[in-house]
Design an enzyme around this catalytic site. Structure first.
Site, PDB file in Angstrom:
ATOM      1  N   LYS A 131       3.092   0.674   1.166  1.00  0.00           N
ATOM      2  CA  LYS A 131       3.720   1.981   1.075  1.00  0.00           C
ATOM      3  C   LYS A 131       5.020   1.899   0.284  1.00  0.00           C
ATOM      4  O   LYS A 131       5.627   0.829   0.160  1.00  0.00           O
ATOM      5  CB  LYS A 131       3.977   2.566   2.473  1.00  0.00           C
ATOM      6  CG  LYS A 131       5.213   2.056   3.170  1.00  0.00           C
ATOM      7  CD  LYS A 131       5.484   2.791   4.476  1.00  0.00           C
ATOM      8  CE  LYS A 131       5.943   4.211   4.255  1.00  0.00           C
ATOM      9  NZ  LYS A 131       7.294   4.302   3.630  1.00  0.00           N
ATOM     10  N   LYS A 147       7.013  -3.910  -1.945  1.00  0.00           N
ATOM     11  CA  LYS A 147       5.789  -4.341  -2.607  1.00  0.00           C
ATOM     12  C   LYS A 147       6.047  -4.825  -4.041  1.00  0.00           C
ATOM     13  O   LYS A 147       5.545  -5.880  -4.442  1.00  0.00           O
ATOM     14  CB  LYS A 147       4.816  -3.156  -2.591  1.00  0.00           C
ATOM     15  CG  LYS A 147       3.764  -3.113  -3.645  1.00  0.00           C
ATOM     16  CD  LYS A 147       3.052  -1.775  -3.653  1.00  0.00           C
ATOM     17  CE  LYS A 147       3.947  -0.604  -3.916  1.00  0.00           C
ATOM     18  NZ  LYS A 147       4.529  -0.579  -5.285  1.00  0.00           N
ATOM     19  N   ASP A 170       0.808   4.478  -0.302  1.00  0.00           N
ATOM     20  CA  ASP A 170       1.060   5.468   0.757  1.00  0.00           C
ATOM     21  C   ASP A 170      -0.215   6.256   1.062  1.00  0.00           C
ATOM     22  O   ASP A 170      -0.590   6.469   2.204  1.00  0.00           O
ATOM     23  CB  ASP A 170       2.157   6.452   0.336  1.00  0.00           C
ATOM     24  CG  ASP A 170       3.515   5.778   0.232  1.00  0.00           C
ATOM     25  OD1 ASP A 170       3.699   5.005  -0.719  1.00  0.00           O
ATOM     26  OD2 ASP A 170       4.363   6.012   1.101  1.00  0.00           O
TER      27      ASP A 170
END
Length: 268
Positions: free
Chosen positions: A9, A14, A126
């Site tokens: 998300k 990330k 997401d």
């Protein structure tokens, strides 16, 4: 060639994790391409030192025929960086933007031209719409890992991504490799992440500790691997990169493993 997709998300770390993995692999002598699949186009900034690179979609909007050198940038330790980009805010579908960028790289035969050892896809997770799921549903990626913490929303996103991967496993493309814990010092964080891994029938493959080195290096516009190479956090990222190589599968092909699946489910 290893084809690794790293999902998570927004805001979970990330892209920072992906960039440090890419830098660690490049440092070890691997030829790596990192492809940023986020409309913010910030996936590779720590690798190139460029806050807002020219994206594939930026160039495609110009209308002229492109060559690979127009949008492939060299980053730290000789890695190669591509940002797919996205539509203008409020205009169009970001998932379709990824599809268009991938099609352009495929047309230009990017993989044959650069012959990488590893492709890292850094993908916003997401909501796993058809476009954002493209690396796993259309044969571009083989091994999928999700960056998460013990926070509820990141765990929820991880579960959605695992469900998406499992939904396409019969196509013979991507397989779910496990969770990468990017620790936020949440109470009982290890147990929470392990519980989610068990719930989705997977495992926690690595735990990254929380370290001030990450924020310090981000502030300098660099990865920890290049900005603090002798730090313990740099060693953690090197161990993570080694772990992902051990857990991923070597597969051949061009941009895709072969065959075609369906594309984006969006109507706009």
């Amino acid at each position: 060639m290893r084809r690794i997709a790293i999902y998570g998300k927004g805001g979970i770390g990330k892209s920072t994790t992906s960039s440090n993995i890419t830098d660690a692999l490049a440092e070890s002598g691997k030829k790596v391409i990192q492809i940023g699949c986020d409309p913010k186009a910030d996936s590779t900034r720590l690798l190139t030192g460029t806050d807002r690179p020219v994206t594939v979609l930026d160039l495609m909007r110009g209308g002229r025929e492109l060559v690979l050198e127009d949008f492939v940038r060299e980053g730290r330790h000789g890695c190669l960086c591509v940002e797919c980009g996205g539509p203008r805010p409020g205009m169009g579908c970001a998932g379709r933007g990824i599809m268009a960028a991938f099609a352009e790289m495929e047309r230009l035969d990017a993989i044959a031209e650069y012959d990488p050892d590893v492709i890292i896809y850094d993908v916003l997770g997401d909501v796993v719409c058809g476009g954002f799921a493209m690396p796993i549903r259309n044969g571009y990626a083989r091994d999928v890992f999700v960056v998460t913490s013990g926070e509820m929303m990141s765990l929820y996103a991880a579960g959605n991504i695992a469900e998406a991967v499992n939904g396409f496993k019969d196509d013979g493309y991507a397989r779910f490799g496990g969770l990468i814990q990017n620790s936020r010092n949440v109470k009982d964080e290890d147990s929470l992440v392990d519980a989610m891994a068990a719930e989705i029938g997977s495992r926690t493959v690595f735990r990254l500790p929380r370290s001030p080195e990450v924020q310090l290096c981000e502030g300098k516009g660099t990865t920890v691997i290049s900005g603090a190479p002798d730090s313990e956090m740099a060693e953690e990222y090197r161990r993570l990169a080694h772990t992902l190589m051990e857990l991923s599968e070597d597969v051949s092909g061009g941009m895709r493993l072969g065959g075609l699946a369906t594309g984006c489910d969006c109507n706009d």
